[in-house]
Every structure is written in C-alpha cells, then in structure tokens.
Design an enzyme around this catalytic site. Structure first.
Site, PDB file in Angstrom:
ATOM      1  CG  ASN A   7     -25.898 -37.440 -24.766  1.00  0.00           C
ATOM      2  OD1 ASN A   7     -26.857 -37.225 -24.019  1.00  0.00           O
ATOM      3  ND2 ASN A   7     -25.536 -36.600 -25.713  1.00  0.00           N
ATOM      4  CE  LYS A  14     -27.375 -38.353 -29.998  1.00  0.00           C
ATOM      5  NZ  LYS A  14     -27.138 -36.942 -30.029  1.00  0.00           N
ATOM      6  NE  ARG A  91     -25.597 -33.016 -23.296  1.00  0.00           N
ATOM      7  CZ  ARG A  91     -26.695 -32.742 -23.970  1.00  0.00           C
ATOM      8  NH1 ARG A  91     -27.284 -33.681 -24.689  1.00  0.00           N
ATOM      9  NH2 ARG A  91     -27.209 -31.536 -23.953  1.00  0.00           N
ATOM     10  CG  HIS A 180     -26.024 -25.867 -26.508  1.00  0.00           C
ATOM     11  ND1 HIS A 180     -26.789 -24.926 -27.174  1.00  0.00           N
ATOM     12  CD2 HIS A 180     -26.602 -27.065 -26.773  1.00  0.00           C
ATOM     13  CE1 HIS A 180     -27.773 -25.526 -27.804  1.00  0.00           C
ATOM     14  NE2 HIS A 180     -27.689 -26.834 -27.571  1.00  0.00           N
ATOM     15  CG  HIS A 208     -24.392 -25.455 -30.147  1.00  0.00           C
ATOM     16  ND1 HIS A 208     -23.535 -26.519 -29.971  1.00  0.00           N
ATOM     17  CD2 HIS A 208     -25.586 -25.994 -30.467  1.00  0.00           C
ATOM     18  CE1 HIS A 208     -24.182 -27.647 -30.183  1.00  0.00           C
ATOM     19  NE2 HIS A 208     -25.442 -27.349 -30.478  1.00  0.00           N
ATOM     20  CG  LEU A 209     -25.795 -21.158 -34.982  1.00  0.00           C
ATOM     21  CD1 LEU A 209     -25.641 -20.341 -36.258  1.00  0.00           C
ATOM     22  CD2 LEU A 209     -26.690 -20.421 -33.988  1.00  0.00           C
ATOM     23  CG  ASN A 211     -32.350 -30.235 -34.258  1.00  0.00           C
ATOM     24  OD1 ASN A 211     -32.908 -29.758 -35.248  1.00  0.00           O
ATOM     25  ND2 ASN A 211     -31.857 -31.457 -34.225  1.00  0.00           N
ATOM     26  N   GLY A 212     -31.158 -27.045 -31.222  1.00  0.00           N
ATOM     27  CA  GLY A 212     -31.188 -25.974 -30.225  1.00  0.00           C
ATOM     28  C   GLY A 212     -30.066 -25.010 -30.583  1.00  0.00           C
ATOM     29  N   GLY A 334     -24.760 -28.362 -36.502  1.00  0.00           N
ATOM     30  CA  GLY A 334     -25.306 -28.674 -37.831  1.00  0.00           C
ATOM     31  C   GLY A 334     -25.583 -27.507 -38.749  1.00  0.00           C
ATOM     32  CB  ILE A 335     -27.625 -24.410 -38.432  1.00  0.00           C
ATOM     33  CG1 ILE A 335     -28.953 -25.151 -38.249  1.00  0.00           C
ATOM     34  CG2 ILE A 335     -27.805 -23.112 -39.210  1.00  0.00           C
ATOM     35  CD1 ILE A 335     -30.045 -24.357 -37.556  1.00  0.00           C
ATOM     36  CD  GLU A 337     -20.326 -28.785 -37.302  1.00  0.00           C
ATOM     37  OE1 GLU A 337     -20.492 -29.932 -37.750  1.00  0.00           O
ATOM     38  OE2 GLU A 337     -20.225 -28.543 -36.077  1.00  0.00           O
ATOM     39  CD  GLU A 367     -22.275 -31.100 -27.517  1.00  0.00           C
ATOM     40  OE1 GLU A 367     -22.971 -30.822 -26.538  1.00  0.00           O
ATOM     41  OE2 GLU A 367     -22.731 -31.274 -28.660  1.00  0.00           O
TER      42      GLU A 367
HETATM   43  P1  ADP Z   1     -28.448 -31.213 -32.555  1.00  0.00           P
HETATM   44  O1  ADP Z   1     -28.667 -29.963 -31.794  1.00  0.00           O
HETATM   45  O2  ADP Z   1     -29.615 -32.148 -32.527  1.00  0.00           O
HETATM   46  O3  ADP Z   1     -27.108 -31.877 -32.313  1.00  0.00           O
HETATM   47  P2  ADP Z   1     -27.340 -30.677 -35.197  1.00  0.00           P
HETATM   48  O4  ADP Z   1     -26.077 -30.047 -34.724  1.00  0.00           O
HETATM   49  O5  ADP Z   1     -27.266 -32.008 -35.841  1.00  0.00           O
HETATM   50  O6  ADP Z   1     -28.442 -30.699 -34.059  1.00  0.00           O
HETATM   51  O7  ADP Z   1     -28.009 -29.646 -36.225  1.00  0.00           O
HETATM   52  C1  ADP Z   1     -29.259 -29.831 -36.789  1.00  0.00           C
HETATM   53  C2  ADP Z   1     -29.520 -28.706 -37.788  1.00  0.00           C
HETATM   54  O8  ADP Z   1     -28.481 -28.716 -38.773  1.00  0.00           O
HETATM   55  C3  ADP Z   1     -30.837 -28.834 -38.524  1.00  0.00           C
HETATM   56  O9  ADP Z   1     -31.502 -27.588 -38.570  1.00  0.00           O
HETATM   57  C4  ADP Z   1     -30.411 -29.225 -39.945  1.00  0.00           C
HETATM   58  O10 ADP Z   1     -31.237 -28.663 -40.901  1.00  0.00           O
HETATM   59  C5  ADP Z   1     -29.040 -28.600 -40.067  1.00  0.00           C
HETATM   60  N1  ADP Z   1     -28.293 -29.382 -41.055  1.00  0.00           N
HETATM   61  C6  ADP Z   1     -27.777 -30.622 -40.910  1.00  0.00           C
HETATM   62  N2  ADP Z   1     -27.213 -31.047 -42.060  1.00  0.00           N
HETATM   63  C7  ADP Z   1     -27.394 -30.072 -42.972  1.00  0.00           C
HETATM   64  C8  ADP Z   1     -27.054 -29.912 -44.354  1.00  0.00           C
HETATM   65  N3  ADP Z   1     -26.394 -30.852 -45.048  1.00  0.00           N
HETATM   66  N4  ADP Z   1     -27.398 -28.756 -44.977  1.00  0.00           N
HETATM   67  C9  ADP Z   1     -28.058 -27.789 -44.291  1.00  0.00           C
HETATM   68  N5  ADP Z   1     -28.424 -27.866 -42.984  1.00  0.00           N
HETATM   69  C10 ADP Z   1     -28.097 -28.993 -42.335  1.00  0.00           C
END
Ligand code: ADP
Length: 384
Positions: A7, A14, A91, A180, A208-209, A211-212, A334-335, A337, A367
């Site tokens: 990726n 990656k 990807r 996504h 999907h929450l 960064n994007g 990330g957000i 989970e 992914e």
């Molecule tokens: P990407 O789109 O780069 O793959 P991710 O899925 O890693 O992004 O998500 C990034 C988001 O997840 C950021 O806004 C971050 O604040 C949030 N996040 C990651 N770990 C935690 C955590 N332990 N607690 C709260 N928010 C988190």
C-alpha cells in the site's frame, strides 16, 4: 500461498506478508518518509518483537527493495527467498468507472491507472511507483490491483451523478466515485457473518471513521450510496476535511481572502474538520480531552464533536430512507474502534428513528486481509 500486500502512499509504503491459505500474516511494516533524509522502517513478524530503524530511501523503488530485503533477512525475515512470494496485491485508490472489481495487473491495466491519476493525483501515482518497482524487483510474480472505488461502482446513477451539466460528466468523468470501498466491503461481509444472515438479505450502513471518514448504504451486499464523492472531501466531518459544504463558500472565500483554487483546496482538505472547528487537533483523542475542560476552548472542542456526530446521524437517517429499511449499522476504523461512547451516543440518539430491531455493531476493519483474499482468488483462478 504467500501473498505480499503493498500500500504505497505519497511518502510511505506499507506492507504485509500473508499466508492466504492459513489466513494469517507472517510479517508487516512500513517504510516512512520516503524521499526525505530521515526515512525509517518499522517491521514486525507475527511472533517477534517490532523493530524500528533509520534507512536511506530516496524513492518507492528503494522502499520495495528494503521491504524485500527485510522479509528475506536472516535475523528479522520470515522467508528464505523472494521466490516464495506467489502473488502481490496492491491497494490502488482510483479505478474510475472501468474497474468494478479487483483485477490482474497487465500493461493495459497500468495504462488505465495512469489515466485515472488525473482524478486522484495524490494517490494513484505512488501506487504506480509500487507496481513498477515490484515488476522489476519481484519480476514474474503476478500482481493484482484492488481499488478503493470499485465497491461503489454499483451505485445507481441517481446517487452518483451531480446535478451539473451532463456534458461535464461525459467529458471529464465528474461524478461521485466514493472511497474506502475495501473497508466498507470487508466490514459488510463480517457483519453478515456475525448476524448469521446472508449478505444479500441485509440492508447495512457502514461507517468508516478514521482520519478520513465515510459512510455507505449497502443493500444486498451492493453499495447504493456513499458519502465521499468526486474526491474524498465530500460527506462527513473528518480530521482535517470539511465534508459537505455549499460550493458558493469556495467562491466567497476566493474573493474575500484572495485565495487561489489550490489554497482553498488546502483550506478545506487540511485545515478544516475537527481541527478547523476545535482549533486543537485533527486527532479525536485530543478533541475529546479538550472537550472535557472548561472555557471557550472546551466549548469549541464540544462543538466539533457535536458536528461530527450530527453529520453521521443525518447520513444514517438519509440512508435508511434510501434503502427503505435497515438491519444494522456497522462502525469501523480508529475513531469507532476506540470510542465506544460515540457509537453508544449515536445509537441512543437514533432510537425511534431507525427500526427497533436494527443492530449497532463495531467491527475492526482489515483492508489488507481483503486485498490478500482478492489477490489469492484472482491468481488461483488464473492458474487453473
Ligand atoms: P486511518 O484513516 O489513517 O487508517 P485510523 O483508522 O487509524 O485512521 O483512525 C485514526 C483516528 O482514530 C484518529 O482520529 C484517532 O484519534 C482515533 N483513535 C486512534 N486510537 C484511539 C484511541 N485509543 N482513543 C481514541 N481515539 C483513537
């Protein structure tokens, strides 16, 4: 069969080495800050300790060389020779209207990915660097492209068209593509498994929450609408992107602040969203922390969170209407989970709005696993 997943981003590559039959990864990592003086490698095997070191990496070709060398290294590697790799899955962000599914990479496919670089100037070129580097360094190993856009190619024209003169769609391909796709497709399949129901019988909304952020309506396993559009700027409030906005704001800003098109683009892509409203950060962790304080700064952070959540709820309502029902809302990335309170709040806010039997699920996205599965399937089919 060992499959290498690549990726490539603008300054990173990656990777994951997958055993496709045993469904687990052997090693994964990332080469970061490609083209800078302080490039680095992070590498981890499924049994060993993570390792991190500085590397000299002037471009993506060198990055792929570093990855192959690391995977075959006596101390931290997991294979003896690169010939053990039987397939490579890349990807690729944009496949235009041409790629409705993952595809075996041929010179013709490469020409198409070059063509769609016009629609994804930041994303497709690094993927091409990765594909070309692999053809040279891992010569003869079959390669597959898995597109972020292809899952959304099932959207009907009423949801993918913009109401601008039709000729602009015909001439430039200006329409909604959605992104996504790999993540939305992966969690939809997982949700069906968890609910013990065939995907074709389910109406799902996947959020999907990360960064994007994007949200998709999936009816019977097919994407019927999604929040990202011509570019990943449309839709939900994101870390640094505004999401939906009246396009007239763009002209107004250009005039009032004397901004060029590129400057407005930067403002909406890099300075907006959670960062722009809170003034604190694009990172959900920081915004949540700031929202718990007192005073004006905390108020702004709370406003950013309210806007973030409100926009998601508005889309969920719209997609329930679009599909005429709902079986489950799935949250991932990330957000979702890491912030169970956020999912709970959305579930509570939507009580009485969504069908009572609709489930709210959090499912981690993977992914790479989906890219590995697609690559394996396509290569195996070609061998027959
Ligand atoms: P990407 O789109 O780069 O793959 P991710 O899925 O890693 O992004 O998500 C990034 C988001 O997840 C950021 O806004 C971050 O604040 C949030 N996040 C990651 N770990 C935690 C955590 N332990 N607690 C709260 N928010 C988190």
């Amino acid at each position: 069969m060992l499959i290498l997943i690549i990726n490539c981003g603008s300054s990173s590559a990656k990777y994951q080495l997958f055993d496709a039959e045993r469904h687990h990864f052997l090693a994964k990592g990332i080469v970061e800050r490609i083209g800078h003086t302080n490039s680095s490698l992070r590498h981890q095997t499924n049994s060993g300790k993570p390792l991190s070191r500085n590397v000299s990496c002037k471009d993506h070709h060198v990055a792929i060389e570093i990855i192959v060398k690391t995977l075959t290294d006596d101390r931290c590697g997991v294979i003896r020779s690169k010939n053990e790799i039987k397939g490579i899955g890349h990807r690729v962000v944009h496949g235009g209207e041409e790629f409705k599914a993952s595809t075996f990479i041929t010179p013709k496919v490469i020409r198409s990915i070059v063509k769609y670089s016009e629609l994804a100037p930041l994303h497709n070129p690094p993927s091409l660097f990765g594909i070309r580097a692999c053809s040279e360094i891992l010569r003869g190993i079959p390669q597959v492209a898995v597109f972020d856009t292809s899952f959304h190619q099932t959207m009907p024209s009423r949801s993918f068209m913009y109401a601008i003169p039709y000729r602009l769609y015909a001439k430039y391909g200006i329409r909604r593509y959605g992104f996504h796709g790999t993540s939305h497709r992966f969690v939809a399949e997982e949700a069906a498994r968890k609910l013990w129901r065939p995907l074709k019988d389910l109406r799902l909304i996947t959020c999907h929450l990360g960064n994007g952020c994007s949200i998709t309506a999936i009816d019977g396993g097919k994407s019927v609408d999604t929040s990202m559009g011509f570019t990943p700027l449309e839709g939900l409030v994101m870390g640094t992107r505004s999401g939906d906005i009246d396009p007239a704001v763009v002209f107004y800003l250009m005039e009032k602040e004397r901004l060029s098109p590129a400057e407005v683009s930067d403002l909406l892509n890099k300075e907006s969203g959670l960062l722009g409203i809170s003034g604190v950060s694009n990172d959900m962790r920081d915004v949540v922390k700031a929202s718990k304080g007192k005073g004006k700064a905390a108020g702004r952070a709370r406003l950013a969170l309210d806007m973030f959540i409100y926009r998601i709820e508005k889309y969920i309502g719209a997609y329930v209407a679009a599909m005429g029902g709902l079986d489950a809302v799935v949250f991932t990335a990330g957000i979702s989970e890491n912030n169970p309170w956020l999912v709970k709040r959305i579930e509570d806010d939507l009580k009485g709005i969504v069908p009572r039997e609709a489930k709210f699920l959090v499912i981690p996205t993977n992914e790479e696993l989906l890219i590995a599965r697609d690559t394996y399937k396509i290569i195996k089919a070609r061998r027959k």
